[in-house]
Design an enzyme around this catalytic site. Structure first.
Site, PDB file in Angstrom:
ATOM      1  N   CYS A 138      20.928 -24.238  26.189  1.00 29.47           N
ATOM      2  CA  CYS A 138      20.561 -22.850  26.296  1.00 29.47           C
ATOM      3  C   CYS A 138      19.610 -22.310  27.168  1.00 29.47           C
ATOM      4  CB  CYS A 138      20.232 -22.070  24.712  1.00 29.47           C
ATOM      5  SG  CYS A 138      19.056 -22.875  23.796  1.00 29.47           S
ATOM      6  N   GLU A 173      17.940 -18.174  17.236  1.00 34.47           N
ATOM      7  CA  GLU A 173      17.533 -19.068  18.470  1.00 34.47           C
ATOM      8  C   GLU A 173      19.057 -18.871  19.031  1.00 34.47           C
ATOM      9  OE1 GLU A 173      17.939 -20.805  21.374  1.00 34.47           O
ATOM     10  OE2 GLU A 173      17.684 -22.732  19.998  1.00 34.47           O
TER      11      GLU A 173
END
Length: 476
Positions: A287, A253
């Site tokens: 993010c 991720e």
């Protein structure tokens, strides 16, 4: 803001806590004051943790469903009982505003509870083997079995939540897990692991934690005896882990430069509100925070004006205060880098672009071109870049030109535009009329291209951390 926490000294490795030869200071990013001293692990302790995890793997795999579910709910309840202390600890070690730390704890609780629920759904199916004559009389079914020892490596920005997304699915799947938190933010994860082990619902070595530098991480991921590596962090680090861990299964991720498209028919005030809400939470250190905004030309001027007016009202300051929305970044190096990217962007500074105390003022840049790090890379700071586009085709093309593809969003009143975005945008998630940073922790979450591989969310992570085992029986 004081904290009232206690756990044994050393690191939770094997059946107990192991003292370390070295320690590291964890400091409060807002003023540099000491929060606590954390144990620093090394490669030898990492190997010791893997040995202990392998030894307990058969017992974890044999643990009945009710026991795994109970262990996760005990972890949930222990965290809930210490909720406010965890929130305060997260503020101090990450420097994130209190409002974001409250959200992090709430999401961690959901993650643990959802993983506990998913234990009951971990099952297989029968398979009709008689599609060919040779299969007549055979009984077939498949089950899902634990993949083995899981190594979970987390980032600094959401240390508690990211650790829960490694630990909870591993436990639900029947896998021992070794967590390596980011060196700057080990404390909340260390406390969570202590609470899980203190519940006596699992073998102690089922959940371990090792701190340390890159060498510790390399030792863990290069050990061919482990079953999977789950990493959250930068693309560069993720690529290195994938190379070093091969052929072990890797879940990544990674980063992004999340885009938000504003169509000419959009509710511009709602879109401007979303950019502020989605661009500056966690001080931009997320993010999927809004970084790139693509606005159809007819509404560009009005949208930028609405956005600038709102950004000027974002409160910057002490993260301990409930009204603060932007605080100092994790360290001075991160601050210097973001300011350098702003200076080199070649864009017009609509607002911000400078220091505000130890923090960076919420910044809007206009006209940043391709090739600028502030547009192409993940800035991980309170900076939003706005670019006009002639039409939606150009907007979707600009979104897809990025090497990243985690989440993106579009604001529009048109159902056709919404479905076109869902169809055409290359990302792990496409959000309509909400921030790209929206994430429910039970949904599949992950990216494409350089934003990673695999999916988080307990149900989907459990699938990643189990393997299909086919059974074929000819009754006697």
């Amino acid at each position: 803001m004081s904290i009232d926490i206690a756990w044994p000294s050393g690191l939770p490795i094997g059946d107990g806590w192991v003292e370390t030869a070295q320690t590291d200071d964890v400091t409060f990013p807002y003023d540099g004051s000491l929060v606590a001293t954390a144990p620093r692990g090394d490669a030898g302790l990492a190997r010791r943790a893997v040995d202990a995890a392998l030894a307990v793997a058969p017992a974890m795999a044999a643990l009945p469903s009710h026991a795994r579910r109970a262990a996760l709910m005990k972890a949930h309840d222990a965290l809930a009982a210490n909720r406010e202390e965890f929130e305060r600890l997260l503020v101090l070690e990450t420097g994130k505003p209190l409002v974001d730390c409250k959200v992090e704890v709430a999401r961690t609780l959901v993650t643990l509870a959802t993983a506990a629920e998913e234990v009951a759904r971990l099952h297989g199916e029968t398979v009709p083997l008689d599609l060919l004559p040779s299969g007549e009389g055979l009984v077939g079914f498949w089950t899902r079995r634990p993949i083995g020892v899981v190594v979970g490596i987390t980032g600094f920005n959401y240390p508690l939540l990211l650790a829960a997304h490694k630990i909870a699915p591993a436990v639900a799947a029947g896998c021992p897990v070794i967590v390596k938190p980011a060196p700057a933010t080990p404390l909340a994860t260390l406390w969570l692991v202590h609470l899980i082990r203190s519940a006596d619902a699992l073998p102690p070595a089922a959940v371990q934690l090792v701190t340390g530098d890159v060498e510790v991480g390399r030792t863990l991921v290069e050990d061919r005896r482990i079953g999977a590596v789950s990493f959250t962090g930068s693309a560069a680090a993720g690529h290195a882990i994938a190379r070093n861990a091969a052929p072990t299964k890797v879940l990544l991720e990674l980063g992004s430069n999340a885009a938000l498209v504003v169509a000419a028919d959009a509710d511009l005030e709602a879109a401007a509100d979303a950019v502020v809400r989605g661009g500056y939470y966690a001080s931009g250190q997320a993010c999927i925070s809004v970084q790139r905004v693509l606005v159809e030309e007819p509404v560009r001027e009005q949208f930028v004006s609405l956005l600038a007016d709102r950004v000027k009202n974002v409160t910057v300051g002490d993260p301990r205060l409930p009204e603060t929305r932007v605080a100092p970044l994790i360290d001075e190096a991160a601050t210097d880098r973001v300011l350098e990217w702003i200076a080199e962007s070649g864009g017009e500074t609509v607002t911000g672009g400078h220091r505000d105390g130890r923090a960076i003022a919420p910044t809007v840049l206009a006209g940043v071109g391709d090739g600028a790090a502030a547009w192409d890379e993940e800035i991980f700071g309170p900076v939003v870049c706005v670019r006009p586009v002639p039409d939606l085709d150009a907007a979707f093309a600009a979104v897809n030109e990025s090497r990243y593809g985690l989440h993106a969003s579009v604001f529009t009143r048109s159902l056709a535009t919404a479905f076109a975005a869902i169809e055409r945008i290359e990302a792990g998630g496409v959000v309509v009329n909400e921030v790209p940073g929206f994430r429910a922790d039970n949904m599949p979450y992950g990216g494409v291209k350089d934003s990673g591989i695999g999916r988080e969310g307990p149900r989907f992570a459990i699938e990643e951390l189990t393997v299909t085992r086919m059974a074929i029986i000819r009754p006697a």
